[in-house]
Write an enzyme that holds these catalytic residues in place. Structure first.
Site, PDB file in Angstrom:
ATOM      1  N   SER A 156       0.870  -1.182   0.000  1.00  0.00           N
ATOM      2  CA  SER A 156       0.000   0.000   0.000  1.00  0.00           C
ATOM      3  C   SER A 156       0.902   1.225   0.000  1.00  0.00           C
ATOM      4  O   SER A 156       2.080   1.133   0.376  1.00  0.00           O
ATOM      5  CB  SER A 156      -0.866  -0.025   1.264  1.00  0.00           C
ATOM      6  OG  SER A 156      -1.430   1.246   1.508  1.00  0.00           O
ATOM      7  N   TYR A 169      -2.473  -0.800  10.198  1.00  0.00           N
ATOM      8  CA  TYR A 169      -2.520  -1.102   8.758  1.00  0.00           C
ATOM      9  C   TYR A 169      -1.198  -0.694   8.104  1.00  0.00           C
ATOM     10  O   TYR A 169      -0.587  -1.490   7.365  1.00  0.00           O
ATOM     11  CB  TYR A 169      -3.703  -0.381   8.110  1.00  0.00           C
ATOM     12  CG  TYR A 169      -3.847  -0.652   6.631  1.00  0.00           C
ATOM     13  CD1 TYR A 169      -4.473  -1.814   6.183  1.00  0.00           C
ATOM     14  CD2 TYR A 169      -3.350   0.237   5.676  1.00  0.00           C
ATOM     15  CE1 TYR A 169      -4.604  -2.079   4.825  1.00  0.00           C
ATOM     16  CE2 TYR A 169      -3.471  -0.010   4.325  1.00  0.00           C
ATOM     17  CZ  TYR A 169      -4.099  -1.170   3.901  1.00  0.00           C
ATOM     18  OH  TYR A 169      -4.225  -1.431   2.551  1.00  0.00           O
TER      19      TYR A 169
END
Ligand code: NDP
Length: 258
Positions: A156, A169
């Site tokens: 990401s 995350y």
């Protein structure tokens, strides 16, 4: 500009290959499973919601692609034995494994580090990192038998440069990059397995809507539109790419004549 991909002008890029996709029931995993099957792979659909996996199974069968297999598994609770059983089942039923897309992931909660819930932290790290480690460990011996195997991890933007409130995350995606780099270095020169990371970029899925509830979700490309890199790295065209972390959006397939 996004690459309108599936770059399926050359179908059958994955003919006779066996590919395992985690989180195959929804979002990017669902698009990848369809793309790989459309290109000739026998796809193993792994996920936690059977109904969603059955729906992807139907999509693949109805499109005339090779019949996939469904493997329901909750990555939050699966044990090392469950992963070993999966590897054994693949060996028994299909005889080999050429590709693995680690795609399943959870966002957890966006919150400041000062008050980040440790239980949520552990769950995110487990699903997004530790489960990938255990699955990789279990299937490596089987993938070593393939002439040309590919393992793809999913990163990401916040796995490269974090931002406020992305908590577990972001940490899990940094860890994913590290896991990929470590494994790639360990396999360098001694294995037919190549290992890379894909950052999908902002993509129109349930997770994106959860992360950015105020955003107009339609401004982001659909998962089907970012499949070019997913296909390239999974198939023979990506044979020389190893240990890299690449962006799926704005990715252009190399010109084969160059
Ligand atoms: P979705 O939430 O749409 O899909 C995630 C998938 O993972 C679902 O199929 C979900 O299953 C599965 N999953 C979640 N938890 C578990 C679990 N415990 N066991 C098994 N399967 C599980 O997300 P995306 O498609 O958007 O995300 C796919 C990957 O891409 C993730 O790794 C994400 O971090 C990454 N990513 C996504 C971006 C985006 O903009 N969408 C941007 C950057 C990275 P179920 O449907 O049953 O819940």
């Amino acid at each position: 500009m996004t690459n309108k991909t599936t770059s399926n002008t050359n179908l059958n890029q994955l003919k006779e290959r066996v590919v395992l996709v985690t989180g195959a029931g929804d979002g990017i995993g669902r698009a990848a499973a369809n793309c790989y099957a459309e290109n000739g792979a026998t796809v193993i659909l792994l996920g936690r919601t059977l109904k969603k996996l059955e729906s992807v199974y139907d999509e693949i069968v109805n499109s005339g692609s090779p019949e996939p297999l469904i493997h329901p598994m909750d990555l939050l609770t699966a044990t090392p034995q469950d992963y070993d059983d999966l590897a054994e089942a693949i060996k028994q039923e299909l005889g080999k494994l050429d590709g693995l897309l680690h795609n399943a992931g959870i966002l957890g909660k966006k919150a400041p580090i000062a008050s980040y819930d440790p239980n949520t932290w552990c769950e995110v790290m487990h699903v997004n990192v530790t489960a990938q480690l255990m699955l990789t460990q279990a299937i490596l011996p089987l993938m070593e038998e393939s002439d040309d195997a590919s393992i793809l991890f999913t990163s990401s933007g916040v796995g490269r440069k974090s931002r406020a409130f992305w908590g577990a995350y972001a940490a899990s995606k940094f860890a994913t990059e590290a896991l990929m780099q470590t494994l790639a270095d360990e396999l360098e020169g001694i294995s037919n397995i190549r290992v890379n990371c894909i950052n999908p970029g902002a993509t129109r899925t349930r997770m994106r809507a959860q992360a950015f509830p105020a955003e107009d979700i339609k401004k982001n490309p659909a998962p089907e539109e970012i499949m070019g890199l997913y296909l390239h790295l999974m198939g023979p065209a990506g044979k020389n790419i190893h240990g890299q972390s690449l962006d799926a959006q704005n990715w252009n397939a190399p010109n084969p004549s160059q």
